[in-house]
Scaffold this motif. Structure first.
Motif, short mmCIF file in Angstrom:
data_model
loop_
_atom_site.label_atom_id
_atom_site.label_comp_id
_atom_site.label_asym_id
_atom_site.label_seq_id
_atom_site.Cartn_x
_atom_site.Cartn_y
_atom_site.Cartn_z
N ALA A 17 -1.49 3.56 2.82
CA ALA A 17 -1.15 2.19 3.19
C ALA A 17 -2.41 1.41 3.60
O ALA A 17 -2.55 0.23 3.27
N GLU A 18 -3.33 2.10 4.29
CA GLU A 18 -4.53 1.42 4.75
C GLU A 18 -5.36 0.90 3.57
O GLU A 18 -5.95 -0.18 3.64
N ALA A 19 -5.40 1.67 2.48
CA ALA A 19 -6.14 1.22 1.30
C ALA A 19 -5.53 -0.07 0.74
O ALA A 19 -6.26 -1.02 0.41
N PHE A 20 -4.20 -0.11 0.65
CA PHE A 20 -3.56 -1.30 0.11
C PHE A 20 -3.62 -2.47 1.08
O PHE A 20 -3.67 -3.63 0.66
N ASP A 21 -3.62 -2.18 2.39
CA ASP A 21 -3.84 -3.25 3.36
C ASP A 21 -5.18 -3.93 3.09
O ASP A 21 -5.30 -5.17 3.14
N ALA A 22 -6.20 -3.12 2.81
CA ALA A 22 -7.55 -3.65 2.59
C ALA A 22 -7.70 -4.31 1.23
O ALA A 22 -8.42 -5.30 1.08
N ILE A 23 -7.00 -3.78 0.23
CA ILE A 23 -7.12 -4.32 -1.12
C ILE A 23 -6.52 -5.72 -1.22
O ILE A 23 -7.07 -6.61 -1.85
N GLY A 24 -5.37 -5.91 -0.59
CA GLY A 24 -4.73 -7.22 -0.54
C GLY A 24 -4.50 -7.81 -1.91
O GLY A 24 -4.08 -7.13 -2.85
N ASP A 25 -4.82 -9.11 -2.06
CA ASP A 25 -4.52 -9.79 -3.31
C ASP A 25 -5.47 -9.40 -4.43
O ASP A 25 -5.30 -9.84 -5.57
N ARG A 26 -6.48 -8.57 -4.14
CA ARG A 26 -7.34 -8.09 -5.24
C ARG A 26 -6.57 -7.20 -6.19
O ARG A 26 -6.98 -7.01 -7.33
#
Length: 221
Positions: A17-26
């Motif tokens: 989840a932390e990876a996708f939190d950081a990736i965001g709209d990218r």
């Protein structure tokens, strides 16, 4: 259908989840063309009555699926483990409801009622699980569907289990199957496969390799 045993599996989501939190709209920037996902969403829209209840499992930013289904007049609930993705989904699709939950939480007694959906869309969400969990997750999805309910899902065709890969500057773990094995896993979980489609996909990112995407349109048997 029964999810027997899923509640006893030790789940490790460290860093996911932390990876996708950081990736965001990218994420949407890296995967701008989602023809397969849009076509599968259109199949649901054509197959369901107006106002049908649909679960978007692993909804991400809500684009394109939650928005596509909501705009078509369906009642959409999106589920994702990433709080950052859900924040974007709520902004992108104000007409849908969103719940933060792990797929493994969606068993009897979880946040969503058994048999409460007429369809589930699971686009590239099951690949975030280790292979031993995927049959249980499919049965949990079946329990969320009313009898004869529809499931459309997608996976990347790959013979891997919980493999760490670089992804948009972060590391995530993914699993996959070769086509025939995926079909068998889905059927063994109690689904009739109505049709299958595949797409060769080249993401708009140099650190995400080209992939073969498999889309299955299914009915709860």
């Amino acid at each position: 259908m029964g999810t027997g045993g899923y509640e006893h599996i030790e789940r490790d989501r460290t860093g996911q989840a932390e990876a996708f939190d950081a990736i965001g709209d990218r994420y949407d920037e890296a995967f701008p063309h989602k023809e397969g996902q849009i076509a599968a969403g259109a199949w649901l829209i054509e197959s369901l009555p107006a106002g049908a209840r649909v679960l978007d499992l692993g909804c991400g930013t809500g684009l394109p699926t939650a928005l596509q289904l909501t705009d078509a007049g369906l009642q959409v609930t999106g589920v994702d483990l990433s709080a950052g993705m859900l924040a974007q989904a709520r902004a992108n699709v104000p007409g849908a409801a969103f719940v933060r939950a792990d797929i493994g939480d969606l068993i009897e007694g979880g946040p969503l009622a058994t048999g409460s959906f007429q369809a589930v869309a699971a686009f590239f969400s099951l690949l975030m699980l280790p292979r031993p969990e995927i049959p249980y997750a499919l049965r949990a999805i079946g329990d969320l569907l009313e009898p004869g309910g529809l499931l459309t899902l997608s996976m990347v065709e790959a013979d891997v289990d919980d493999m760490s890969i670089p992804f948009l500057g972060h590391t995530i773990r993914v699993s996959g199957y070769l086509r025939d094995e995926l079909l068998q896993v889905v059927r063994d979980a109690g689904f009739e496969v109505i049709k299958e489609d595949s797409y060769a996909y080249a993401p708009a990112s140099i650190d995400v390799p080209p992939e073969e995407q498999i889309f299955l349109s299914c009915r709860r048997a």
